[in-house]
Motif scaffolding. Structure first.
Motif, PDB file in Angstrom:
ATOM      1  N   THR A  43      28.522 -25.795  15.177  1.00  0.00           N
ATOM      2  CA  THR A  43      27.225 -25.582  15.450  1.00  0.00           C
ATOM      3  C   THR A  43      26.539 -27.213  15.317  1.00  0.00           C
ATOM      4  N   GLY A  44      26.607 -27.825  14.340  1.00  0.00           N
ATOM      5  CA  GLY A  44      26.062 -28.984  13.706  1.00  0.00           C
ATOM      6  C   GLY A  44      24.411 -28.981  14.298  1.00  0.00           C
ATOM      7  N   GLY A  45      23.957 -30.061  13.831  1.00  0.00           N
ATOM      8  CA  GLY A  45      22.481 -30.176  14.024  1.00  0.00           C
ATOM      9  C   GLY A  45      21.677 -29.038  13.223  1.00  0.00           C
ATOM     10  N   GLY A  46      20.493 -29.435  12.785  1.00  0.00           N
ATOM     11  CA  GLY A  46      19.431 -28.484  12.353  1.00  0.00           C
ATOM     12  C   GLY A  46      18.729 -27.582  13.063  1.00  0.00           C
ATOM     13  N   TRP A  47      18.257 -26.669  12.762  1.00  0.00           N
ATOM     14  CA  TRP A  47      16.984 -25.902  13.413  1.00  0.00           C
ATOM     15  C   TRP A  47      15.876 -26.545  13.474  1.00  0.00           C
ATOM     16  N   ILE A  48      15.302 -26.675  14.528  1.00  0.00           N
ATOM     17  CA  ILE A  48      14.004 -27.638  14.959  1.00  0.00           C
ATOM     18  C   ILE A  48      13.140 -26.718  15.470  1.00  0.00           C
ATOM     19  N   PRO A  49      11.696 -26.882  15.178  1.00  0.00           N
ATOM     20  CA  PRO A  49      10.710 -26.074  16.158  1.00  0.00           C
ATOM     21  C   PRO A  49      10.674 -26.783  17.474  1.00  0.00           C
ATOM     22  N   VAL A  50      10.412 -26.159  18.600  1.00  0.00           N
ATOM     23  CA  VAL A  50      10.315 -26.513  19.846  1.00  0.00           C
ATOM     24  C   VAL A  50       9.227 -26.174  20.483  1.00  0.00           C
ATOM     25  N   GLU A  51       8.594 -26.522  21.470  1.00  0.00           N
ATOM     26  CA  GLU A  51       7.609 -26.207  22.251  1.00  0.00           C
ATOM     27  C   GLU A  51       8.046 -25.564  23.549  1.00  0.00           C
ATOM     28  N   THR A  52       7.395 -24.286  23.783  1.00  0.00           N
ATOM     29  CA  THR A  52       7.878 -23.510  24.991  1.00  0.00           C
ATOM     30  C   THR A  52       6.860 -23.536  26.140  1.00  0.00           C
ATOM     31  N   SER A  53       7.304 -23.878  27.389  1.00  0.00           N
ATOM     32  CA  SER A  53       6.548 -23.730  28.315  1.00  0.00           C
ATOM     33  C   SER A  53       7.265 -23.409  29.840  1.00  0.00           C
ATOM     34  N   TRP A  54       6.367 -22.931  30.529  1.00  0.00           N
ATOM     35  CA  TRP A  54       6.920 -22.639  31.999  1.00  0.00           C
ATOM     36  C   TRP A  54       6.833 -23.744  32.929  1.00  0.00           C
ATOM     37  N   ILE A  55       7.780 -23.891  33.814  1.00  0.00           N
ATOM     38  CA  ILE A  55       7.519 -24.841  35.074  1.00  0.00           C
ATOM     39  C   ILE A  55       7.999 -24.379  36.294  1.00  0.00           C
ATOM     40  N   ALA A  56       7.606 -25.259  37.216  1.00  0.00           N
ATOM     41  CA  ALA A  56       7.876 -24.612  38.640  1.00  0.00           C
ATOM     42  C   ALA A  56       9.310 -24.244  38.773  1.00  0.00           C
ATOM     43  N   GLY A  57       9.784 -23.251  39.422  1.00  0.00           N
ATOM     44  CA  GLY A  57      10.983 -22.856  39.711  1.00  0.00           C
ATOM     45  C   GLY A  57      11.254 -21.335  39.988  1.00  0.00           C
ATOM     46  N   PRO A  58      10.684 -20.611  39.017  1.00  0.00           N
ATOM     47  CA  PRO A  58      10.179 -20.586  37.600  1.00  0.00           C
ATOM     48  C   PRO A  58      11.442 -21.037  36.613  1.00  0.00           C
ATOM     49  N   ALA A  59      10.970 -21.689  35.585  1.00  0.00           N
ATOM     50  CA  ALA A  59      11.843 -21.977  34.531  1.00  0.00           C
ATOM     51  C   ALA A  59      11.093 -21.955  33.331  1.00  0.00           C
ATOM     52  N   LEU A  60      11.830 -21.203  32.144  1.00  0.00           N
ATOM     53  CA  LEU A  60      11.274 -21.438  31.094  1.00  0.00           C
ATOM     54  C   LEU A  60      11.945 -22.500  30.041  1.00  0.00           C
ATOM     55  N   CYS A  61      11.065 -23.177  29.460  1.00  0.00           N
ATOM     56  CA  CYS A  61      11.619 -24.306  28.816  1.00  0.00           C
ATOM     57  C   CYS A  61      11.357 -24.624  27.209  1.00  0.00           C
ATOM     58  N   TRP A  62      12.255 -24.969  26.558  1.00  0.00           N
ATOM     59  CA  TRP A  62      12.109 -25.212  25.077  1.00  0.00           C
ATOM     60  C   TRP A  62      12.306 -26.913  24.923  1.00  0.00           C
ATOM     61  N   SER A  64      13.164 -29.999  26.075  1.00  0.00           N
ATOM     62  CA  SER A  64      13.837 -30.280  27.425  1.00  0.00           C
ATOM     63  C   SER A  64      15.064 -29.531  27.929  1.00  0.00           C
ATOM     64  N   VAL A  65      15.053 -28.441  27.173  1.00  0.00           N
ATOM     65  CA  VAL A  65      16.038 -27.517  27.485  1.00  0.00           C
ATOM     66  C   VAL A  65      15.345 -26.498  28.353  1.00  0.00           C
ATOM     67  N   CYS A  66      15.914 -25.928  29.636  1.00  0.00           N
ATOM     68  CA  CYS A  66      15.351 -25.230  30.416  1.00  0.00           C
ATOM     69  C   CYS A  66      16.146 -24.119  31.150  1.00  0.00           C
ATOM     70  N   ALA A  67      15.747 -22.983  31.206  1.00  0.00           N
ATOM     71  CA  ALA A  67      16.487 -21.849  31.742  1.00  0.00           C
ATOM     72  C   ALA A  67      15.820 -21.073  32.967  1.00  0.00           C
ATOM     73  N   GLN A  68      16.915 -20.815  34.094  1.00  0.00           N
ATOM     74  CA  GLN A  68      16.141 -20.214  35.189  1.00  0.00           C
ATOM     75  C   GLN A  68      16.799 -18.635  35.027  1.00  0.00           C
ATOM     76  N   GLY A  69      16.346 -17.895  35.957  1.00  0.00           N
ATOM     77  CA  GLY A  69      16.714 -16.568  36.226  1.00  0.00           C
ATOM     78  C   GLY A  69      16.408 -15.584  35.410  1.00  0.00           C
ATOM     79  N   ASP A  70      17.030 -14.232  35.131  1.00  0.00           N
ATOM     80  CA  ASP A  70      16.385 -13.049  34.588  1.00  0.00           C
ATOM     81  C   ASP A  70      16.602 -13.464  33.003  1.00  0.00           C
ATOM     82  N   ILE A  71      15.652 -13.452  32.227  1.00  0.00           N
ATOM     83  CA  ILE A  71      15.255 -14.203  30.830  1.00  0.00           C
ATOM     84  C   ILE A  71      14.658 -12.771  30.104  1.00  0.00           C
ATOM     85  N   PRO A  72      15.473 -12.012  29.335  1.00  0.00           N
ATOM     86  CA  PRO A  72      14.560 -10.931  28.651  1.00  0.00           C
ATOM     87  C   PRO A  72      13.677 -11.430  27.456  1.00  0.00           C
TER      88      PRO A  72
END
Length: 74
Positions: A43-62, A64-72
């Motif tokens: 696992t490494g690395g600690g837990w950090i708070p992230v900002e959540t945003s939607w971008i065109a695509g559409p993609a959900l981002c935390w 700089s990490v973004c995901a597309q597709g069916d996101i429950p």
């Protein structure tokens, strides 16, 4: 995407990397992003708070990490 508990605990799997996310219902999402170069499953690395945003695509981002597709979300 592996969902442990909808809206509260999930993991994005990118190749051999596993990026964990946790949300406690307070509005804050935390991310644990393994350090590059660590062995698979580490696992490494600690837990950090992230900002959540939607971008065109559409993609959900935390941050700089973004995901597309069916996101429950709930």
């Amino acid at each position: 995407m592996e969902v442990e508990q909808v809206g509260a605990s999930w993991t994005l799997v990118v190749g051999k990397r596993r990026i964990g996310f946790r949300h406690d219902g307070s509005g804050v999402v935390r991310m644990q992003n393994p350090q590059p170069g660590l062995q698979s499953g580490s696992t490494g690395g600690g837990w950090i708070p992230v900002e959540t945003s939607w971008i065109a695509g559409p993609a959900l981002c935390w941050n700089s990490v973004c995901a597309q597709g069916d996101i429950p979300l709930d």
